[in-house]
Design an enzyme around this catalytic site. Structure first.
Site, PDB file in Angstrom:
ATOM      1  N   SER A 120      39.980   4.248  84.696  1.00 31.74           N
ATOM      2  CA  SER A 120      38.778   3.317  83.227  1.00 31.74           C
ATOM      3  C   SER A 120      39.557   3.519  81.917  1.00 31.74           C
ATOM      4  O   SER A 120      40.686   3.016  81.432  1.00 31.74           O
ATOM      5  CB  SER A 120      37.167   3.653  83.836  1.00 31.74           C
ATOM      6  OG  SER A 120      37.244   2.666  82.928  1.00 31.74           O
TER       7      SER A 120
ATOM      8  N   LYS B 132      13.347  -6.668  73.043  1.00 32.23           N
ATOM      9  CA  LYS B 132      14.001  -4.601  72.573  1.00 32.23           C
ATOM     10  C   LYS B 132      13.335  -3.691  73.943  1.00 32.23           C
ATOM     11  O   LYS B 132      14.308  -3.296  73.794  1.00 32.23           O
ATOM     12  CB  LYS B 132      13.263  -4.739  71.392  1.00 32.23           C
ATOM     13  CG  LYS B 132      13.257  -2.887  70.528  1.00 32.23           C
ATOM     14  CD  LYS B 132      14.435  -3.025  70.170  1.00 32.23           C
ATOM     15  CE  LYS B 132      14.569  -1.952  69.691  1.00 32.23           C
ATOM     16  NZ  LYS B 132      16.143  -1.817  69.171  1.00 32.23           N
TER      17      LYS B 132
END
Length: 319
Positions: free
Chosen positions: A149, A201
């Protein structure tokens, strides 16, 4: 004089003496406890200083440049904004390694499962910058147990990548994970009260249902970051990459298979690279150190906290 008065006075004097003796004994014990506390605190302090002065591991590496050498920088652990695998520390070590006039080759030794894409990208870009600035100094990556990764995001910028046959390499993908507790909350009768300013949000809030719109938005973000990762790998590895549909799927491979896929170049460790590839035996460690107080706090950890808690138990009035 009444004999009873004499007996009472004698008893009172004995009780007074016993009280004074008991208080003196308690005071002596208290002083002894405090003495032990400060002795152990001093011992802990001196031990911590010695611990900081001793290297993390006996690498058998030179710390002092002086003649032509291979410059080593370590990248160990999760790549994150803080800690020994942060972009700030790794890049600091790389800059010192390239700047030294006796450096002939820089080796970045990586043993990392990954980390944040931003930190990995910062190291990748700094490697590219330093390679362009010092065109006569190659940079090789030597992989330990794992270079996956974000770790591979960094490695892709190197001139060559050396692995062990059993190293884990790849995992060119991006993830965003979490949990959803909405079903459990319904079963136990808990109501989630989330107030936001901005309709999205509360996106990915684990206690709220995941809408298809929010899922699609998160998917776009992940694909964009994944695209940046793929571009960095392609830019670094170029024609060495094999055209395989699973190359950027997030899968990982052994070192031997990574060589076949073009993700790595050949088998080799630090000693092999120094002696056989570069032709220099001297290896100098340029790995930047963490702040000693942060390093001490991290190492002390729970062991130190437990010891201090035990010491605190000896303080009068603390139970």
């Amino acid at each position: 004089m009444n004999p009873n008065d004499n007996r009472e006075r004698g008893q009172w004097e004995r009780e007074l003496l016993e009280t004074l003796a008991t208080d003196a004994l308690k005071e002596k014990r208290r002083a002894r406890r405090w003495g032990i506390f400060f002795k152990l605190l001093t011992f802990l302090y001196l031990g911590a200083l010695l611990f900081l002065l001793v290297p993390d591991e006996d690498l058998g590496l030179d710390k002092v440049p002086g003649k032509d050498h291979v410059a080593l920088v370590e990248l160990e652990g999760v790549i994150a904004p803080t800690g020994k695998a942060s972009a700030d520390l790794v890049n600091k070590g790389l800059r010192k390694a390239f700047k030294d006039k006796h450096t002939k080759t820089v080796v970045l030794r990586i043993n990392s499962p990954g980390g944040t894409p931003v930190q990995a990208s910062l190291i990748n870009r700094e490697i590219q910058r330093l390679r362009k600035k010092h065109k006569d100094i190659p940079l090789y990556v030597v992989v330990g147990d794992m270079c996956a990764s974000g770790g591979y995001y960094v490695a892709a910028a190197a001139d060559r990548i050396f692995v062990n046959e059993s190293s884990i390499v790849g995992s060119i993908g991006v993830l965003m994970d979490g949990f959803g507790f909405t079903g459990a909350m319904d079963k136990i009768g808990v109501e989630r009260r989330l107030l936001t300013a901005g309709e999205h949000k509360g996106i990915l809030d684990p206690f709220s249902p995941l809408s298809e719109e929010d899922r699609a938005f998160a998917d776009r973000v992940l694909k964009e970051i994944h695209g940046n990762f793929i571009e960095a790998v392609k830019a670094g590895r170029g024609d060495r990459l094999v055209n395989d549909p699973q190359l950027f799927s997030g899968l990982f491979w052994t070192g031997r298979r990574a060589i076949e896929l073009g993700l790595a170049d050949q088998v080799g460790d630090l000693g092999y690279v120094a002696r056989e590839v570069v032709g220099i035996d001297k290896v100098v460690d340029f790995t930047a150190e963490e702040d000693p107080f942060e390093r001490f706090a991290e190492r002390l950890g729970m062991a130190g906290a437990e010891m201090l808690a035990r010491l605190a138990g000896w303080i009068p009035g603390v139970h």
